[in-house]
Write a protein that holds these residues in place. Structure first.
Motif, PDB file in Angstrom:
ATOM      1  N   GLY A 260       1.561   0.877  -4.444  1.00 51.45           N
ATOM      2  CA  GLY A 260       1.109  -0.468  -5.128  1.00 51.45           C
ATOM      3  C   GLY A 260       1.272  -1.636  -4.487  1.00 51.45           C
ATOM      4  N   LEU A 261       1.914  -1.971  -3.485  1.00 44.38           N
ATOM      5  CA  LEU A 261       1.680  -3.203  -2.734  1.00 44.38           C
ATOM      6  C   LEU A 261       0.779  -3.290  -1.922  1.00 44.38           C
ATOM      7  CD1 LEU A 261       5.579  -3.184  -1.401  1.00 44.38           C
ATOM      8  CD2 LEU A 261       4.456  -4.752  -3.090  1.00 44.38           C
ATOM      9  N   GLN A 262       0.264  -2.297  -1.386  1.00 45.55           N
ATOM     10  CA  GLN A 262      -1.380  -2.180  -0.660  1.00 45.55           C
ATOM     11  C   GLN A 262      -2.196  -2.613  -1.882  1.00 45.55           C
ATOM     12  OE1 GLN A 262      -1.684   1.591   1.236  1.00 45.55           O
ATOM     13  NE2 GLN A 262       0.418   1.556   1.779  1.00 45.55           N
ATOM     14  N   ALA A 263      -2.106  -1.939  -2.996  1.00 41.61           N
ATOM     15  CA  ALA A 263      -3.176  -2.207  -3.994  1.00 41.61           C
ATOM     16  C   ALA A 263      -3.125  -3.667  -4.228  1.00 41.61           C
ATOM     17  CB  ALA A 263      -2.985  -1.348  -5.077  1.00 41.61           C
ATOM     18  N   LEU A 264      -1.937  -4.330  -4.540  1.00 39.28           N
ATOM     19  CA  LEU A 264      -1.900  -5.753  -4.797  1.00 39.28           C
ATOM     20  C   LEU A 264      -2.345  -6.541  -3.671  1.00 39.28           C
ATOM     21  CD1 LEU A 264      -0.729  -7.637  -6.736  1.00 39.28           C
ATOM     22  CD2 LEU A 264       1.488  -7.576  -5.641  1.00 39.28           C
ATOM     23  N   ALA A 265      -2.199  -6.443  -2.559  1.00 43.15           N
ATOM     24  CA  ALA A 265      -2.567  -7.339  -1.505  1.00 43.15           C
ATOM     25  C   ALA A 265      -4.073  -7.112  -1.245  1.00 43.15           C
ATOM     26  CB  ALA A 265      -2.091  -6.469  -0.019  1.00 43.15           C
TER      27      ALA A 265
ATOM     28  N   VAL B 230       2.143  -6.430 -12.399  1.00 44.74           N
ATOM     29  CA  VAL B 230       2.506  -5.303 -13.230  1.00 44.74           C
ATOM     30  C   VAL B 230       1.507  -4.233 -13.196  1.00 44.74           C
ATOM     31  CG1 VAL B 230       3.480  -4.366 -15.200  1.00 44.74           C
ATOM     32  CG2 VAL B 230       4.599  -6.419 -14.334  1.00 44.74           C
ATOM     33  N   ARG B 231       0.370  -4.791 -13.716  1.00 48.22           N
ATOM     34  CA  ARG B 231      -0.801  -3.852 -13.709  1.00 48.22           C
ATOM     35  C   ARG B 231      -1.239  -3.351 -12.463  1.00 48.22           C
ATOM     36  NH1 ARG B 231      -5.986  -3.812 -12.720  1.00 48.22           N
ATOM     37  NH2 ARG B 231      -5.983  -5.840 -11.861  1.00 48.22           N
ATOM     38  N   VAL B 232      -1.119  -3.983 -11.301  1.00 45.26           N
ATOM     39  CA  VAL B 232      -1.661  -3.481 -10.200  1.00 45.26           C
ATOM     40  C   VAL B 232      -0.598  -2.486  -9.455  1.00 45.26           C
ATOM     41  CG1 VAL B 232      -2.540  -3.996  -7.837  1.00 45.26           C
ATOM     42  CG2 VAL B 232      -3.357  -5.330  -9.787  1.00 45.26           C
ATOM     43  N   LEU B 233       0.724  -3.050  -9.605  1.00 41.96           N
ATOM     44  CA  LEU B 233       1.786  -2.207  -9.207  1.00 41.96           C
ATOM     45  C   LEU B 233       1.854  -1.024  -9.583  1.00 41.96           C
ATOM     46  CD1 LEU B 233       4.287  -5.136  -8.123  1.00 41.96           C
ATOM     47  CD2 LEU B 233       2.978  -3.507  -6.580  1.00 41.96           C
ATOM     48  N   GLY B 234       1.712  -0.645 -10.864  1.00 43.66           N
ATOM     49  CA  GLY B 234       1.860   0.440 -11.830  1.00 43.66           C
ATOM     50  C   GLY B 234       2.803   0.265 -12.702  1.00 43.66           C
ATOM     51  N   GLY B 235       3.452  -0.802 -13.200  1.00 45.52           N
ATOM     52  CA  GLY B 235       4.453  -0.944 -14.247  1.00 45.52           C
ATOM     53  C   GLY B 235       5.580  -1.838 -13.952  1.00 45.52           C
TER      54      GLY B 235
ATOM     55  N   GLN C 264       1.924 -10.098   3.099  1.00 49.42           N
ATOM     56  CA  GLN C 264       0.779  -9.889   2.318  1.00 49.42           C
ATOM     57  C   GLN C 264      -0.516  -9.448   3.346  1.00 49.42           C
ATOM     58  OE1 GLN C 264      -0.631 -12.922  -0.320  1.00 49.42           O
ATOM     59  NE2 GLN C 264      -2.545 -12.174  -0.293  1.00 49.42           N
ATOM     60  N   GLU C 265      -0.457  -9.946   4.446  1.00 47.27           N
ATOM     61  CA  GLU C 265      -1.778  -9.690   5.456  1.00 47.27           C
ATOM     62  C   GLU C 265      -1.417  -8.373   5.998  1.00 47.27           C
ATOM     63  OE1 GLU C 265      -4.391 -10.988   5.938  1.00 47.27           O
ATOM     64  OE2 GLU C 265      -4.037 -13.291   5.525  1.00 47.27           O
ATOM     65  N   TYR C 266      -0.223  -7.638   6.117  1.00 46.06           N
ATOM     66  CA  TYR C 266       0.039  -6.529   6.597  1.00 46.06           C
ATOM     67  C   TYR C 266      -0.047  -5.558   5.561  1.00 46.06           C
ATOM     68  CZ  TYR C 266       2.875  -2.276   7.377  1.00 46.06           C
ATOM     69  OH  TYR C 266       3.210  -0.991   7.542  1.00 46.06           O
ATOM     70  N   PHE C 267       0.096  -5.491   4.216  1.00 46.38           N
ATOM     71  CA  PHE C 267      -0.306  -4.586   3.269  1.00 46.38           C
ATOM     72  C   PHE C 267      -1.957  -4.538   3.225  1.00 46.38           C
ATOM     73  CE2 PHE C 267       4.349  -4.996   2.133  1.00 46.38           C
ATOM     74  CZ  PHE C 267       4.330  -3.811   2.095  1.00 46.38           C
ATOM     75  N   THR C 268      -2.558  -5.779   3.340  1.00 47.17           N
ATOM     76  CA  THR C 268      -3.826  -5.943   3.375  1.00 47.17           C
ATOM     77  C   THR C 268      -4.416  -5.020   4.402  1.00 47.17           C
ATOM     78  OG1 THR C 268      -3.853  -8.146   2.409  1.00 47.17           O
ATOM     79  CG2 THR C 268      -6.073  -7.280   3.352  1.00 47.17           C
ATOM     80  N   ALA C 269      -3.592  -4.921   5.647  1.00 48.57           N
ATOM     81  CA  ALA C 269      -4.453  -4.193   6.976  1.00 48.57           C
ATOM     82  C   ALA C 269      -4.169  -2.770   6.592  1.00 48.57           C
ATOM     83  CB  ALA C 269      -3.637  -4.599   8.117  1.00 48.57           C
TER      84      ALA C 269
ATOM     85  N   LYS D  49      -7.266   2.173   5.382  1.00 46.31           N
ATOM     86  CA  LYS D  49      -7.913   3.489   4.551  1.00 46.31           C
ATOM     87  C   LYS D  49      -9.172   3.204   4.052  1.00 46.31           C
ATOM     88  CE  LYS D  49      -3.235   4.080   2.802  1.00 46.31           C
ATOM     89  NZ  LYS D  49      -2.245   4.333   1.684  1.00 46.31           N
ATOM     90  N   GLU D  50      -9.754   1.856   4.066  1.00 43.10           N
ATOM     91  CA  GLU D  50     -11.110   1.661   3.751  1.00 43.10           C
ATOM     92  C   GLU D  50     -12.163   1.776   4.737  1.00 43.10           C
ATOM     93  OE1 GLU D  50     -12.250   1.065   0.539  1.00 43.10           O
ATOM     94  OE2 GLU D  50     -10.202   1.339  -0.287  1.00 43.10           O
ATOM     95  N   MET D  51     -11.850   1.810   5.868  1.00 39.63           N
ATOM     96  CA  MET D  51     -12.685   1.745   7.221  1.00 39.63           C
ATOM     97  C   MET D  51     -13.635   2.849   6.917  1.00 39.63           C
ATOM     98  SD  MET D  51     -10.504   0.720  10.674  1.00 39.63           S
ATOM     99  CE  MET D  51     -11.518   1.552  11.584  1.00 39.63           C
TER     100      MET D  51
END
Length: 273
Positions: free
Chosen positions: A60-65, A93-98, A125-130, A135-137
């Motif tokens: 969820g934190l990755q998705a939020l970042a 709440v929506r992005v994290l899943g509740g 935040q940059e870490y979770f974005t990384a 996973k997106e590479m």
């Protein structure tokens, strides 16, 4: 205070600090999950993975970042992306899943706020974005993160890219190759600042040198001078520009053609000196 707390927390748990920031943030996050009892039971000396709830929180934190980064890109549309650091509570709440996931993230001090939610520190935040970028590479081209027509300008993805290289740990060669055409300067920054290793160091450096020299002065010469200058800076930072007259000789003297001038008078611009 946040960075000092993170350093102390990681050092206290392991009596050493990791070689790079990517691993530092990973260990810090695992430490916070451990405090919240979101890691599985220990099995010998192996690192304890997150529980199912802990893994859901990390996802969820990755998705939020990632969502915060993507929204800023869409908002500015072609300018310096910068970083979106705050979202409304309902969006989090929506992005994290509740609500339960939001509470876990707040209790773990990974995010903070009431009506407006943000990560505890921008580098977190940059870490979770990384991690999300890792996973997106496979499906995402690096050129999608820097505008092709002026790739040499900052887009806001630079710090995440360096952390991504650090996350790769012993071999960040894949990240460098992913970046080398889209953003040579960031690729060089990853090599120098990520703290990660490169298994085929000499081979990769040769590959970068040949490709980047071709873009600066060779057959693939970048059309824009800003682009050629950026490629030159990348070569220079890594010490790969060994063209005659550019660098230094082995004794530290500029590598140019030196002419010995003897004692006595000499003629300069038609006049004797």
């Amino acid at each position: 205070p946040f960075m000092l707390t993170m350093l102390y927390m990681v050092w206290w748990g392991e009596r050493e600090l990791p070689a790079n920031r990517g691993d530092l943030f990973r260990r810090f996050v695992l430490g916070l999950l451990n405090r919240e009892k979101l890691l599985t039971a220990a099995k010998g000396d192996e690192e304890r993975p997150p529980t199912v709830e802990g893994e859901r929180l990390l996802q969820g934190l990755q998705a939020l970042a990632w969502e915060m980064r993507g929204r800023r890109v869409r908002e500015v549309s072609g300018k310096d992306y910068g970083v979106l650091t705050v979202v409304k509570r309902e969006e989090a709440v929506r992005v994290l899943g509740g609500e339960e996931q939001l509470k876990r993230a707040l209790d773990g001090t990974l995010i903070e706020g009431k009506e407006s939610i943000k990560f505890r520190h921008q580098l977190l935040q940059e870490y979770f974005t990384a991690v999300a970028l890792q996973k997106e590479m496979g499906r995402l081209e690096a050129s999608e993160l820097w505008l092709r027509e002026r790739w040499w300008e900052r887009s806001g993805w630079e710090e995440a890219a360096v952390l991504l290289a650090g996350i790769e740990g012993k071999d960040c060669g894949g990240v460098i190759r992913w970046l080398k055409e889209a953003q040579p300067e960031v690729a060089a920054k990853c090599i120098l600042e990520s703290g990660a290793g490169i298994k085929e160091g000499e081979g990769l450096q040769k590959e970068l040198k040949e490709g980047w020299l071709a873009r600066m002065v060779g057959p693939r010469r970048d059309k824009e001078p800003e682009g050629r200058a950026a490629v030159g800076r990348a070569l220079g930072r890594l010490g790969l520009d060994n063209r005659k007259g550019v660098g230094l000789r082995g004794d530290g003297v500029p590598d140019i053609e030196w002419v010995e001038i003897g004692e006595g008078r000499y003629k300069y611009q038609g006049k004797w000196k």
